[in-house]
Design a protein around this motif. Structure first.
Motif, PDB file in Angstrom:
ATOM      1  N   VAL A   1     -28.087  -4.329  30.159  1.00 25.53           N
ATOM      2  CA  VAL A   1     -29.008  -4.422  29.021  1.00 25.53           C
ATOM      3  C   VAL A   1     -28.173  -4.474  27.753  1.00 25.53           C
ATOM      4  O   VAL A   1     -27.507  -3.500  27.387  1.00 25.53           O
ATOM      5  CB  VAL A   1     -29.968  -3.219  28.964  1.00 25.53           C
ATOM      6  CG1 VAL A   1     -30.902  -3.349  27.760  1.00 25.53           C
ATOM      7  CG2 VAL A   1     -30.767  -3.108  30.256  1.00 25.53           C
ATOM      8  N   GLU A   2     -28.179  -5.611  27.104  1.00 20.36           N
ATOM      9  CA  GLU A   2     -27.405  -5.759  25.879  1.00 20.36           C
ATOM     10  C   GLU A   2     -28.122  -5.072  24.719  1.00 20.36           C
ATOM     11  O   GLU A   2     -29.350  -5.154  24.605  1.00 20.36           O
ATOM     12  CB  GLU A   2     -27.207  -7.240  25.546  1.00 20.36           C
ATOM     13  CG  GLU A   2     -26.373  -8.005  26.564  1.00 20.36           C
ATOM     14  CD  GLU A   2     -24.931  -7.539  26.609  1.00 20.36           C
ATOM     15  OE1 GLU A   2     -24.481  -6.912  25.616  1.00 20.36           O
ATOM     16  OE2 GLU A   2     -24.252  -7.804  27.619  1.00 20.36           O
TER      17      GLU A   2
ATOM     18  N   SER B   1     -31.438  -6.373  22.733  1.00 21.65           N
ATOM     19  CA  SER B   1     -32.046  -7.459  23.507  1.00 21.65           C
ATOM     20  C   SER B   1     -33.491  -7.179  23.910  1.00 21.65           C
ATOM     21  O   SER B   1     -34.193  -8.092  24.356  1.00 21.65           O
ATOM     22  CB  SER B   1     -31.221  -7.722  24.775  1.00 21.65           C
ATOM     23  OG  SER B   1     -31.264  -6.604  25.649  1.00 21.65           O
ATOM     24  N   LEU B   2     -33.949  -5.940  23.762  1.00 22.27           N
ATOM     25  CA  LEU B   2     -35.279  -5.573  24.235  1.00 22.27           C
ATOM     26  C   LEU B   2     -36.310  -5.612  23.114  1.00 22.27           C
ATOM     27  O   LEU B   2     -36.002  -5.295  21.963  1.00 22.27           O
ATOM     28  CB  LEU B   2     -35.261  -4.171  24.840  1.00 22.27           C
ATOM     29  CG  LEU B   2     -34.355  -3.932  26.043  1.00 22.27           C
ATOM     30  CD1 LEU B   2     -34.497  -2.494  26.524  1.00 22.27           C
ATOM     31  CD2 LEU B   2     -34.662  -4.913  27.171  1.00 22.27           C
ATOM     32  N   THR B   3     -37.526  -5.990  23.481  1.00 22.63           N
ATOM     33  CA  THR B   3     -38.673  -5.841  22.594  1.00 22.63           C
ATOM     34  C   THR B   3     -39.476  -4.654  23.103  1.00 22.63           C
ATOM     35  O   THR B   3     -40.019  -4.704  24.212  1.00 22.63           O
ATOM     36  CB  THR B   3     -39.540  -7.105  22.585  1.00 22.63           C
ATOM     37  OG1 THR B   3     -38.754  -8.211  22.121  1.00 22.63           O
ATOM     38  CG2 THR B   3     -40.746  -6.922  21.683  1.00 22.63           C
TER      39      THR B   3
ATOM     40  N   SER C   1     -25.837   0.547  29.048  1.00 25.46           N
ATOM     41  CA  SER C   1     -27.213   0.054  29.207  1.00 25.46           C
ATOM     42  C   SER C   1     -28.268   1.139  29.010  1.00 25.46           C
ATOM     43  O   SER C   1     -29.267   0.902  28.306  1.00 25.46           O
ATOM     44  CB  SER C   1     -27.383  -0.619  30.572  1.00 25.46           C
ATOM     45  OG  SER C   1     -26.660  -1.835  30.623  1.00 25.46           O
TER      46      SER C   1
ATOM     47  N   SER D   1     -33.571   1.479  21.848  1.00 21.71           N
ATOM     48  CA  SER D   1     -34.686   0.574  21.532  1.00 21.71           C
ATOM     49  C   SER D   1     -35.995   1.354  21.435  1.00 21.71           C
ATOM     50  O   SER D   1     -36.859   1.031  20.614  1.00 21.71           O
ATOM     51  CB  SER D   1     -34.803  -0.532  22.590  1.00 21.71           C
ATOM     52  OG  SER D   1     -35.376  -0.068  23.789  1.00 21.71           O
TER      53      SER D   1
END
Length: 294
Positions: free
Chosen positions: A185-186, A189-191, A274, A281
């Motif tokens: 998981v960069e 990169s997540l919403t 990650s 996030s």
């Protein structure tokens, strides 16, 4: 084999009682012994010294250099881990960073970079990864068809003095990632969307084709929700309680000792980065929500 001398930082954490018992009293790992504590001659450290026959107490993490061969960082507040561990990793010492690895992606990246430069061993991880419920769900995942959702529940306080959701929320995140096969998981990169109502925070995000739901319920002195996971697929559902056994810190410690024995440098950045990227996030989305709550 010569004795591996281990120093411990963050002795306020109850995990340290287990580490001292495993290493010095029960001698589960012959050739490894806790020999030094950080934090000065506090009442807590004096008690640990008596319990584990530990002879050295120093004030600061850097004071361990020259006296130990490996270090456990167990401070409750993940925001302190970089300051405590970075100089030791830079010196090439193997370090086990108890959960959470760090309190931010930036700090986690700095710790990994320090380990890579010195080729030092660095290990971190939630004890929840090793519980029987995770093994059961991993074995049963194929019975669910194509996975569509992982739903996690557990205790965590967004207002905790120990970096909010990072203190206990990391357990849910690491367990979820393990059930997904530990994808990379960069950061950024997540919403992620978050709602908060009273004592409960619910976070929704997606990794690949799988939706993740995290439900964090603030514990009180008298009540604490249990850790639980549910897998939802195209042809079935599997669920399990994720119950920590009495000696729950034993598997992470054993993993660290094994990594030290193999002189294993940091190879997989994503293994420690990650989970922090996912949790950051969540906390960023929570901070951005109106008034921080629903």
């Amino acid at each position: 084999m010569s004795m591996r001398r281990i120093g411990i930082i963050g002795t306020e954490n109850s995990h340290v009682d287990q580490f001292v018992r495993f290493l010095n009293i029960e001698e589960r790992h012959p050739g490894n012994r806790a020999v030094a504590l950080v934090g000065g001659r506090t009442e807590r450290n004096e008690a640990l010294c008596r319990t584990g026959s530990i002879g050295l107490v120093v004030e600061n993490p850097a004071d361990l250099l020259g006296h130990v061969d490996a270090v456990i960082v167990s401070s409750r507040d993940g925001r302190t881990h970089r300051e405590q561990a970075e100089p030791l990793l830079a010196a090439g010492l193997p370090v086990f960073v108890d959960k959470p690895f760090a309190g931010s992606v930036a700090d986690a990246q700095a710790l990994v970079a320090a380990a890579e430069r010195s080729r030092a061993t660095v290990v971190s991880g939630s004890a929840l990864r090793f519980v029987s419920g995770i093994s059961y769900l991993t074995d049963q995942a194929g019975q669910c068809g194509a996975l569509r959702q992982v739903a996690m529940t557990g205790p965590a306080d967004p207002d905790s003095e120990y970096a909010g959701l990072f203190f206990y929320g990391i357990h849910q995140v690491e367990a979820a990632l393990q059930l997904l096969g530990d994808p990379v998981v960069e950061p950024g990169s997540l919403t992620t969307t978050v709602s908060r109502h009273g004592d409960t925070v619910v976070a929704l995000t997606r990794i690949g084709d799988v939706s993740l739901t995290f439900t964090f319920v603030t514990p009180t002195d008298g009540e604490q929700t249990s850790f639980h996971a549910t897998l939802i697929g195209t042809s079935g559902v599997r669920a399990a309680a994720l119950t920590l056994p009495p000696d729950y810190t034993a598997p992470p410690l054993a993993r660290f000792i094994d990594a030290c024995d193999r002189d294993e440098p940091q190879k997989d950045r994503s293994a420690v980065l990650s989970p922090i990227a996912v949790l950051e996030s969540v906390t960023d989305a929570l901070a951005a929500a109106p008034y921080g709550k629903d």
